[in-house]
Enzyme design. Structure first.
Site, PDB file in Angstrom:
ATOM      1  N   LYS A 124      -0.539  58.192  52.209  1.00 45.90           N
ATOM      2  CA  LYS A 124      -1.525  58.327  53.291  1.00 45.90           C
ATOM      3  C   LYS A 124      -1.380  57.198  54.306  1.00 45.90           C
ATOM      4  O   LYS A 124      -1.372  57.433  55.519  1.00 45.90           O
ATOM      5  CB  LYS A 124      -2.943  58.355  52.701  1.00 45.90           C
ATOM      6  CG  LYS A 124      -3.207  59.570  51.816  1.00 45.90           C
ATOM      7  CD  LYS A 124      -4.632  59.633  51.325  1.00 45.90           C
ATOM      8  CE  LYS A 124      -4.961  58.543  50.320  1.00 45.90           C
ATOM      9  NZ  LYS A 124      -4.197  58.677  49.053  1.00 45.90           N
ATOM     10  N   THR A 125      -1.263  55.965  53.826  1.00 46.94           N
ATOM     11  CA  THR A 125      -1.106  54.823  54.731  1.00 46.94           C
ATOM     12  C   THR A 125       0.240  54.874  55.440  1.00 46.94           C
ATOM     13  O   THR A 125       0.349  54.514  56.624  1.00 46.94           O
ATOM     14  CB  THR A 125      -1.246  53.498  53.957  1.00 46.94           C
ATOM     15  OG1 THR A 125      -2.522  53.460  53.316  1.00 46.94           O
ATOM     16  CG2 THR A 125      -1.129  52.304  54.897  1.00 46.94           C
TER      17      THR A 125
ATOM     18  N   ASP B 158      -8.947  53.579  56.305  1.00 41.71           N
ATOM     19  CA  ASP B 158      -8.647  53.893  54.912  1.00 41.71           C
ATOM     20  C   ASP B 158      -9.957  53.965  54.127  1.00 41.71           C
ATOM     21  O   ASP B 158     -10.948  53.332  54.507  1.00 41.71           O
ATOM     22  CB  ASP B 158      -7.730  52.803  54.338  1.00 41.71           C
ATOM     23  CG  ASP B 158      -7.027  53.254  53.069  1.00 41.71           C
ATOM     24  OD1 ASP B 158      -7.132  54.450  52.718  1.00 41.71           O
ATOM     25  OD2 ASP B 158      -6.362  52.414  52.428  1.00 41.71           O
TER      26      ASP B 158
ATOM     27  N   THR C   2      -9.346  59.268  49.000  1.00 42.78           N
ATOM     28  CA  THR C   2      -8.966  59.791  47.688  1.00 42.78           C
ATOM     29  C   THR C   2     -10.051  60.722  47.157  1.00 42.78           C
ATOM     30  O   THR C   2      -9.863  61.343  46.116  1.00 42.78           O
ATOM     31  CB  THR C   2      -8.763  58.635  46.685  1.00 42.78           C
ATOM     32  OG1 THR C   2      -9.945  57.821  46.670  1.00 42.78           O
ATOM     33  CG2 THR C   2      -7.573  57.769  47.097  1.00 42.78           C
TER      34      THR C   2
ATOM     35  N   ARG D 179       4.468  55.061  45.165  1.00 44.52           N
ATOM     36  CA  ARG D 179       4.072  53.654  45.067  1.00 44.52           C
ATOM     37  C   ARG D 179       4.440  53.079  43.705  1.00 44.52           C
ATOM     38  O   ARG D 179       4.932  51.954  43.595  1.00 44.52           O
ATOM     39  CB  ARG D 179       2.572  53.499  45.315  1.00 44.52           C
ATOM     40  CG  ARG D 179       2.086  52.034  45.236  1.00 44.52           C
ATOM     41  CD  ARG D 179       0.594  51.936  45.391  1.00 44.52           C
ATOM     42  NE  ARG D 179       0.178  52.369  46.713  1.00 44.52           N
ATOM     43  CZ  ARG D 179      -1.070  52.738  47.021  1.00 44.52           C
ATOM     44  NH1 ARG D 179      -2.001  52.755  46.088  1.00 44.52           N
ATOM     45  NH2 ARG D 179      -1.374  53.115  48.245  1.00 44.52           N
TER      46      ARG D 179
END
Length: 325
Positions: free
Chosen positions: A56-57, A101, A150, A209
């Site tokens: 997402k980031t 975020d 999330t 990640r």
């Protein structure tokens, strides 16, 4: 390690064409970006949702590059009142991006403040207090808000509906993770063979990640133990050392399963009972441990409690209850 945040930035793609996986999302965003540029308008507001670590980031950093504009980054947890949002909104430039975020964590007052900013590109600034207070309507430049969450279900319907583009990020395939490990090992100057790539990918829970974190540890281990040389045996030994098994479970995951099986004979057992037995917070188990165990079909949740599946017994090499006694 102190260099890990820098490494994370270094491994993150800078353009959409460098991104691996999420191809359908990328293709839709490319069309939206191209259309907005042809019209000479800001890109529509975008909401990304999905589990942590899926990009997402990364999307929020590559989209401004594709749009040839700037980005400001904020976190929903830090926006406790409208005044905390003001500096971001007053500093937006034409067509720029504001990324928030954990947008589900912003309070109602801040959320309502966003409505007019997103729709009408204006904000109301209150000057003074009490009877002397007056409201100043402040026009802001047209901008793009990118929200990441999330927990999309925690967003109110009015805020959710103000995003023209909504994208859900799904889990990555083994093939995609292998490609990510391959690309990032080159960025790190690490020679990783295909078998080692598969080992890292298979123990990364379908999450880029985690694949990057595993790869960084393998690099450290190889530099300390084998002068930087990586092979399948070394990769396995490195991940075994930090307790990551072939399914991607860590020590706490296995401790949960062992407690459920040994103490509660496979269940059903309540979350609080498991947490007290492990001496771990129930929130930690519910938020950090159980999601992957559920997705991996190692446990099931029922009204009576948690139950270990046959797959869990097999993974821990333990006999199921029917075969005991």
């Amino acid at each position: 390690m102190p260099d890990r945040p820098d490494q994370d930035v270094r491994l993150r793609p800078r353009r959409m064409d460098e991104m691996v996986g999420q191809r359908d999302v990328i293709e839709r965003l490319k069309i939206a970006i191209d259309a907005a540029q042809r019209r000479g308008e800001p890109l529509g507001h975008i909401l990304f949702d999905g589990p942590p670590g899926l990009g997402k980031t990364t999307f929020a950093t590559v989209i401004p590059v594709e749009m040839d504009t700037t980005v400001q980054m904020a976190n929903g947890a830090g926006l406790k009142a409208p005044k905390d949002l003001l500096p971001y909104l007053t500093n937006v430039s034409e067509g720029s991006v504001l990324f928030i975020d954990e947008i589900h964590r912003i309070p109602k007052s801040v959320e309502e403040y966003l409505y007019t900013a997103m729709e009408d590109y204006r904000i109301d600034i209150v000057l003074g207090d009490g009877v002397n207070a007056r409201t100043l309507n402040y026009e802001i430049k047209p901008f793009t808000l990118i929200g990441a969450t999330t927990r999309a279900g925690m967003l109110s319907a009015p805020l959710r509906d103000r995003f023209q583009i909504r994208e859900h990020l799904g889990w990555y395939s083994q093939q995609d993770l292998c490609q990510i490990v391959q690309l990032n090992s080159k960025k790190l100057g690490l020679d990783v063979d295909p078998q080692s790539e598969k080992i890292v990918a298979s123990r990364s829970r379908s999450t880029p990640r985690l694949a990057n974190n595993r790869l960084l540890w393998v690099r450290d281990y190889a530099q300390s133990k084998a002068e930087g040389k990586v092979d399948a045996g070394l990769t396995t030994a490195a991940l075994d050392m930090i307790g990551i098994d072939p399914l991607g479970l860590d020590r706490q995951d296995r401790n949960y399963l062992e407690t459920l099986i040994r103490v509660f004979v496979g269940g059903p057992a309540g979350l609080e009972a498991i947490a007290h037995t492990m001496n771990v917070s129930s929130d930690t188990l519910e938020d950090e441990v159980e999601p992957f165990l559920l997705r991996s079909e190692l446990i099931v949740r029922t009204r009576r409690g948690r139950i270990a599946t046959a797959k869990a017994f097999e993974h821990l090499k333990l006999a199921p209850p029917e075969a005991t006694g």
